[in-house]
Design a protein around this motif. Structure first.
Motif, short mmCIF file in Angstrom:
data_model
loop_
_atom_site.label_atom_id
_atom_site.label_comp_id
_atom_site.label_asym_id
_atom_site.label_seq_id
_atom_site.Cartn_x
_atom_site.Cartn_y
_atom_site.Cartn_z
N SER A 189 0.80 -1.16 0.11
CA SER A 189 -0.02 -0.01 -0.25
C SER A 189 0.75 1.19 0.05
CB SER A 189 -0.98 0.08 1.23
OG SER A 189 -1.86 -1.02 1.10
N ALA A 190 1.90 1.11 0.75
CA ALA A 190 2.64 2.19 0.73
C ALA A 190 3.57 2.52 -0.46
CB ALA A 190 3.76 2.14 2.09
N LEU A 191 3.77 1.40 -1.40
CA LEU A 191 4.74 1.58 -2.35
C LEU A 191 3.75 2.03 -3.64
CD1 LEU A 191 6.80 -1.60 -2.21
CD2 LEU A 191 7.53 0.91 -1.75
N ILE A 192 2.33 2.21 -3.54
CA ILE A 192 1.49 2.33 -4.61
C ILE A 192 1.92 3.75 -5.50
CG2 ILE A 192 -0.94 3.15 -5.16
CD1 ILE A 192 -1.83 1.12 -3.20
N PRO A 193 2.06 4.79 -4.62
CA PRO A 193 2.55 5.86 -5.38
C PRO A 193 3.72 6.17 -6.40
CG PRO A 193 1.95 6.57 -3.07
CD PRO A 193 2.15 5.09 -3.24
N VAL A 194 4.79 4.98 -5.68
CA VAL A 194 5.91 4.98 -6.43
C VAL A 194 6.03 3.95 -7.54
CG1 VAL A 194 8.56 4.42 -6.54
CG2 VAL A 194 7.33 5.59 -4.44
#
Length: 234
Positions: A189-194
Motif C-alpha cells: 500500500s505504501a509503495l503504490i505512489p511509486v
C-alpha cells in the motif's frame, strides 16, 4: 568523505582504464541480471558509488567502483540490507575501521558468495533437525516447499529445532505467516505512489523503500516483544 567523493565525481578525468556504464553492465549483469543503467544512476544518487566524469560529462567507473558495486548488490540480494546500512558499512571500511557487520561471522564468510542450495536431506542434517520437523515447518508455511532450499530455510529450521526443545512446534507458529502477509500488504500500500510510475528508476526506488519500511516494521515488532518480555519478568 561525501564532499570529497562529490568533488571527484565532478572533476573531468581521462577515460583511460575506466569503464562506461555499458561496460560495467557487461561485467556485472551475468551475476546480477537485475542491474540496469537506471539502478546504477539511482545508486549514484544515494551516494553509494561515485563515478568520475569525462570532459564530455560521461560517467566512468574504476575497477574499485565495480568492486564496490559488486559488494552493494551482493549485500542487497543475499542479505536484504537497506542502502543506509550498506553505505555505513562501506564508509567504515574506507575509513580503515572494522564494520560491525563483520562481527556476524556467517555474513562475513558469505558476503561475496552465492546462496548455497540444500537438498531435503542436507537441510535436515545441517540444521540438526528431523525429517518430520521439516515436514511440519513446510505444512505451517514457515518454509517454502521445494526440491532444494537456501540459507534462509536453514536458519529457520535451526531456530525451529531450538524452539522445539522449549515445547514450541511449527503448528504453534502458523500465525507468523498471516502476520507476514499483513505486513506485506502494508508495504504494498505504501509503495503504490511509486509503483504507478512504471519505469526502471521508480522500480529501484520502490525496492529500496520496501526494505526501509520492512526495517522499520521490524524495529516496532522487536520493541513490542521486548516490552512483553518485561511484563513477564516483573
Amino acid at each position: 568523505m561525501a564532499a570529497r567523493s562529490s568533488a571527484a565525481a565532478a572533476r573531468p578525468v581521462p577515460a583511460v582504464g575506466l569503464l562506461s556504464i555499458g561496460q560495467v553492465l557487461a561485467k556485472l549483469s551475468p551475476e546480477f541480471p537485475e542491474l540496469t543503467p537506471s539502478k546504477l544512476r539511482f545508486l549514484e544518487e544515494q551516494q553509494l558509488v561515485s563515478p568520475t566524469r569525462t570532459e564530455a560529462g560521461y560517467r566512468k567507473f574504476s575497477a574499485g567502483d565495480v568492486e564496490r558495486l559488486r559488494i552493494i548488490l551482493t549485500l542487497q540480494r543475499e542479505h536484504s540490507l537497506r542502502l543506509k546500512v550498506i553505505k555505513h558499512y562501506l564508509d567504515e571500511l574506507e575509513a580503515g575501521r572494522t564494520p560491525a557487520l563483520l562481527a556476524d561471522a556467517p555474513l562475513a564468510a558469505s558476503m561475496l558468495a552465492t546462496d548455497r542450495r540444500y537438498t531435503r536431506a542436507e537441510l535436515v542434517r545441517e540444521a540438526g533437525a528431523t525429517p518430520a520437523l521439516l515436514t511440519d515447518a513446510i505444512s505451517a508455511s514457515l518454509i517454502a516447499a521445494g526440491e532444494t532450499f537456501g540459507d534462509d530455510a536453514l536458519q529457520v529450521l535451526r531456530a525451529l529445532v531450538e524452539l522445539q526443545r522449549s515445547g514450541i512446534e511449527p503448528r504453534h507458529l502458523r500465525g507468523f505467516r498471516a502476520a507476514a502477509e499483513r505486513e506485506l500488504g502494508l508495504i504494498e500500500s505504501a509503495l503504490i505512489p511509486v509503483a504507478r510510475r512504471n519505469d526502471p528508476s521508480s522500480r529501484a526506488k520502490a525496492a529500496e523503500l520496501a526494505r526501509e519500511i520492512a526495517g522499520q516494521l521490524e524495529i516496532v515488532r522487536s520493541s513490542l516483544i521486548r516490552s512483553a518480555l518485561g511484563r513477564l519478568q516483573s
